[in-house]
Design a protein around this motif. Structure first.
Motif, PDB file in Angstrom:
ATOM      1  N   GLU A   1       0.850  -1.351  -0.449  1.00  0.00           N
ATOM      2  CA  GLU A   1       0.115   0.037   0.030  1.00  0.00           C
ATOM      3  C   GLU A   1       0.870   1.265  -0.032  1.00  0.00           C
ATOM      4  N   LYS A   2       1.621   0.821   0.731  1.00  0.00           N
ATOM      5  CA  LYS A   2       2.486   2.547   0.811  1.00  0.00           C
ATOM      6  C   LYS A   2       3.493   2.310  -0.453  1.00  0.00           C
ATOM      7  N   THR A   3       3.682   1.161  -1.188  1.00  0.00           N
ATOM      8  CA  THR A   3       4.360   1.565  -2.939  1.00  0.00           C
ATOM      9  C   THR A   3       3.514   2.197  -3.424  1.00  0.00           C
ATOM     10  N   ALA A   4       2.110   1.884  -3.391  1.00  0.00           N
ATOM     11  CA  ALA A   4       0.767   2.415  -4.392  1.00  0.00           C
ATOM     12  C   ALA A   4       0.961   3.877  -4.144  1.00  0.00           C
ATOM     13  N   GLU A   5       1.640   4.702  -2.621  1.00  0.00           N
ATOM     14  CA  GLU A   5       0.771   5.567  -3.033  1.00  0.00           C
ATOM     15  C   GLU A   5      -0.325   6.370  -3.499  1.00  0.00           C
TER      16      GLU A   5
ATOM     17  N   SER B   1      -6.950   5.429  -2.898  1.00  0.00           N
ATOM     18  CA  SER B   1      -7.975   4.902  -3.543  1.00  0.00           C
ATOM     19  C   SER B   1      -6.943   3.280  -2.467  1.00  0.00           C
ATOM     20  N   ALA B   2      -6.053   3.406  -3.110  1.00  0.00           N
ATOM     21  CA  ALA B   2      -5.639   1.465  -2.713  1.00  0.00           C
ATOM     22  C   ALA B   2      -5.502   1.606  -0.925  1.00  0.00           C
ATOM     23  N   ARG B   3      -5.895   2.322  -0.326  1.00  0.00           N
ATOM     24  CA  ARG B   3      -5.942   1.939   0.928  1.00  0.00           C
ATOM     25  C   ARG B   3      -7.453   1.211   1.500  1.00  0.00           C
ATOM     26  N   TRP B   4      -8.592   1.766   0.128  1.00  0.00           N
ATOM     27  CA  TRP B   4      -9.568   0.955   0.577  1.00  0.00           C
ATOM     28  C   TRP B   4      -9.462  -0.545  -0.078  1.00  0.00           C
ATOM     29  N   VAL B   5      -8.412  -0.908  -0.970  1.00  0.00           N
ATOM     30  CA  VAL B   5      -8.429  -2.312  -1.163  1.00  0.00           C
ATOM     31  C   VAL B   5      -8.078  -3.174   0.351  1.00  0.00           C
ATOM     32  N   ASN B   6      -6.937  -2.262   0.662  1.00  0.00           N
ATOM     33  CA  ASN B   6      -6.581  -2.800   2.035  1.00  0.00           C
ATOM     34  C   ASN B   6      -7.551  -3.191   3.306  1.00  0.00           C
TER      35      ASN B   6
ATOM     36  N   ARG C   1      -8.820  -6.235   4.572  1.00  0.00           N
ATOM     37  CA  ARG C   1      -8.965  -6.903   5.998  1.00  0.00           C
ATOM     38  C   ARG C   1     -10.084  -7.451   6.358  1.00  0.00           C
ATOM     39  N   GLN C   2     -11.120  -6.672   6.444  1.00  0.00           N
ATOM     40  CA  GLN C   2     -12.977  -7.326   6.500  1.00  0.00           C
ATOM     41  C   GLN C   2     -12.863  -8.656   6.406  1.00  0.00           C
ATOM     42  N   ARG C   3     -12.209  -9.416   5.218  1.00  0.00           N
ATOM     43  CA  ARG C   3     -11.982 -10.770   4.993  1.00  0.00           C
ATOM     44  C   ARG C   3     -11.618 -11.309   6.290  1.00  0.00           C
TER      45      ARG C   3
END
Length: 270
Positions: free
Chosen positions: A140-144, A147-152, A156-158
């Motif tokens: 996620e840090k690499t993506a910067e 919107s990548a945060r919502w994927v994380n 994580r809810q899974r």
């Protein structure tokens, strides 16, 4: 109570958790590394359900599928890091950390079930989870991208759905509420907070909002099972079924956030 179980039986069904064999984008890598977190908890949950003789054939099939998927995902993520990211030191270190924890975890998973082994599996599943969490954060840090945060978060809810089922099953198997109750309540709290955050995400489409409303309804319903546990009763089969349904919905939502993040990257590049 019978009506509660009947409704759950109607909404839950057997399903596989789809994913792609080849990882070719950072958004997908975040999604699939997040899947490792979920699988770490799912394997332990399936192991415990089988030990309690709760749908043992289904639990065994789920365990085998999760075990194989974890190994394949780890291999695919290692290849992605090498080919698409150039093997950055931070990502490589987290991948190595997962490999170390996974070696210990799978060795224990391959042993015959007993009380001592079950306790070890709970500890090792947490250690593996922590190592997988570190990888997701690095990617996620690499993506910067926000919107990548919502994927994380959605991914994580899974994991939390399976962690809740795992800890609930641990209480049911051991009868030791005091040992696992705080962890269970913490996972429930984290799911609550993250779900509220996702509901208010500015990146949500109408379809994402629709799916999140379905999760919210299922989640509020499943809390009845947690209240039953507080009263001294245990229904691991019911909780397993409700969390399966939530897992399926959150998997779909994570895929939707992955597409949103990919589209944002394309727009920023154009």
């Amino acid at each position: 109570m019978k009506s509660f179980i009947l409704i759950i039986a109607l909404i839950a069904s057997s399903f596989s958790i789809p994913s792609f064999a080849e990882i070719n984008s950072l958004s997908q890598a975040i999604n699939e590394s997040g899947r490792l977190r979920m699988l770490s908890q799912r394997m332990a949950k399936a192991y415990l359900l089988k030990a309690m003789d709760i749908q043992p054939e289904k639990a065994h099939a789920q365990f085998i599928a999760s075990f194989n998927k974890f190994e394949n995902n780890l291999k695919d993520l290692t290849e992605f890091s090498s080919i698409h990211l150039g093997s950055p030191a931070e990502v490589e270190a987290t991948l190595k950390g997962i490999e170390i924890q996974w070696y210990q975890y799978k060795s224990e998973l391959n042993k015959n079930s007993n009380e001592f082994t079950a306790e070890n599996i709970l500890v090792l599943s947490d250690n593996t989870l922590a190592a997988c969490e570190a990888l997701v954060k690095e990617l996620e840090k690499t993506a910067e991208r926000d919107s990548a945060r919502w994927v994380n978060i959605s991914g994580r809810q899974r994991m939390l759905s399976q962690r809740i089922a795992k800890l609930y099953s641990a209480i049911s198997l051991s009868g030791n509420v005091a040992r696992y109750d705080s962890g269970l309540k913490q996972a429930i709290h984290e799911f609550d907070i993250a779900l509220e955050e996702l509901i208010h995400s500015p990146d949500n489409t109408h379809f994402v909002n629709h799916k999140l409303r379905k999760v919210s309804t299922q989640w509020n319903f499943s809390k009845q099972g947690f209240k039953i546990l507080d009263k001294g009763n245990s229904t691991p089969l019911v909780i397993s079924m409700t969390t399966e349904s939530i897992l399926k919905q959150m998997n779909d939502i994570t895929a939707l956030y992955e597409e949103i993040d990919k589209n944002k990257k394309l727009k920023s590049a154009s």
